[in-house]
Design an enzyme around this catalytic site. Sequence first.
Site, mmCIF file in Angstrom:
data_model
loop_
_atom_site.group_PDB
_atom_site.id
_atom_site.type_symbol
_atom_site.label_atom_id
_atom_site.label_comp_id
_atom_site.label_asym_id
_atom_site.label_seq_id
_atom_site.Cartn_x
_atom_site.Cartn_y
_atom_site.Cartn_z
ATOM 1 N N PHE A 245 1.296 5.122 0.704
ATOM 2 C CA PHE A 245 0.721 6.188 1.530
ATOM 3 C C PHE A 245 1.314 7.523 1.100
ATOM 4 O O PHE A 245 2.463 7.570 0.661
ATOM 5 C CB PHE A 245 1.081 5.966 3.010
ATOM 6 N N THR B 68 0.860 -1.184 0.000
ATOM 7 C CA THR B 68 0.000 0.000 0.000
ATOM 8 C C THR B 68 0.896 1.234 0.000
ATOM 9 O O THR B 68 1.872 1.308 0.747
ATOM 10 C CB THR B 68 -0.944 0.015 1.216
#
Length: 640
Positions: A535, A533
């Site tokens: 960010f 992921t």
Amino acid sequence: MILVLEKGITQVRKSQLKSILAENGCMVHEPDGSGQNILGVIGKNSLTREFLMAQDGVTDVIPISTAYKLVSRQMKKEDTIIKIGNVEVGGDKITIIAGPCAVESREQAMTIAKEVKKYGATLFRGGAFKPRSSPYSFQGLEEEGLKILAEVREVTGLRVVTEITSPMHADLMMKYVDVIQIGARNMQNFELLKCAGRMGKPVVLKRGLASTIEEWLMSAEYIAAEGNRNIILCERGIRTFEPYTRNTLDLSAIPVLKQLTHLPVLIDPSHATGIREKVSPMARAAIAAGADGLMIEVHHKPEEALSDGPQSLYPKQFGRLIRDIYVIAPVVGKQLIHDYTGYSAVSTDALSKEFNKSRKDKRVVYLGEQGTFSHKAAIQYFSSDVENYPVPSFRDIFEHVKSGAADFGIIPIENSLAGSIHENYDLLLEYELFITGELSIRVVHNLIAHKDTKLEDIKQILAPPPAFQQCRRFLDANPDMKIVPVNATGSAVKRVAESGNLKDAAIGSVEAANLFGMTVLEDAIEDNPRNFTRFVVIEKQMAQEGAKNKSSIVFSTSNKPGSLFEVMKVFSENQINLVKLESRPIHGKPWQYMFYADLETDLTDSNTINVIAQIEKNTEFLKILGSYNCGKKGDGLEMI
Ligand code: PEP
Ligand code: MN
């Protein structure tokens, strides 16, 4: 031995116990930051288990089975994180120490320091007192070299590391440098170890040429026993019968040490291999094996180096290696230190105090609950002295940054398997906030439950919906488990922990399991291990300092043939690489779209004003979401 104390023991009783132990000739050590209620006791064996168990407030007495005590994992379960200015060594961070073998001149040290800083080193190394095999080889510039190191720190802001070869030089070292190194040849120079212990400065302790891991840890114990716990171990190769490399790099020392000690472990592939082209492969392997960082020799003219030229990387090679490390680190759950708003910049002590003070007042806000991947991202991006706290929704993050309640927000923007997190793209458009940094986290999902829960007992699993999607295969193989959606992995683990129900389980990170005192029943249950992921950090202002190599923009074009092409042409003609392009519907305007683009360029640079003007000419709406450093440091190098 370790005394386990009663949970609610008073400070008064604890002090009484400490006095009793001290009166009996014991050294008492209270591990800091461990959250455990224990006392480490070292000393004569005159105190019996019976005597200690009979003391009020003591619930258990656990002997430490190893010869080294203070540095052992038994004494302190958590990894030790050592702070050098604003740089942290240990924990989830990867720290890079780089520089020449020896300081040869002001010009040489300054040139190399600027290069290694540009490519991502946060500490500078260089020997001023060189332990050479031959008395006729260059011995170092001595005090003059230390003065040059201090000057390098003033100019570049990098903290400096140098080798101490004799207790006679302690005062000089105290005056000029930030970290002292004890070289391989001196690993068992016990007077020097004791001196380093008394000096109190962080110590890089190299492994001896022919020392066992136990001997090495005993040397670390000498330093710790004098009261200095700021010890960084550095494996630099050991002597074997193999002549093709200068030494043999013992990479297996990394997992062995990780089990035996809480101290951070660095790898020095330069002295280990002695050969330039062998350095990068070993450095990459070291990070994959769990090292906390690297010490690398770099020289701008290695052919002319006065020592260790053949093993010194050229600055560009070093830059390429750091880019690889940036990619490898998240795979093993770590992060190369990010140089956000001058992270490593500390010129003078006065300045550094100011800087620390300003950081101490800062706050970062993230989604959900402690123990979520967002929480991990906040910790990995910012050092521990930036306070972090969760809020229930993405909009709350934007609101908190907008109102100034938090200085930074950290938001997930896309997942390598599930794609973009559209809500955040829409919020970025809506709010006047800027992207100032980014990082990627590998998402490893675990099945977490109470200690006594068996897999076959589990009736329901709590997790956020994306986690269920990412663990499809595991859930299909266990069809009797009912899935219960919650808003974040951290909340799932917390709820199972608080319910006390042995039939419940949660999906979440190892950190969440540890945080809430739970057990990992099955690890890595996600279908695809390439689960990352990305960010981004948001702030009220655009990123001010440091190199920026990525920009995010959002724009719309007129509804005419070729209008998107005209924008793409601007990128192409200006040699700007487009790394992401995505369209999103415009709210209230059916079938009209905004384009979100990520570009490999710094749009705040004065050279790109012209590019912005050209984009504006071809768009109906343009918003620059931010220019920032995506961590791939170095200029002029191709992306991996
Ligand atoms: C050095 O770091 O330059 C050095 C001399 O290292 P070691 O003690 O590992 O040989
Ligand atoms: Mn060297």
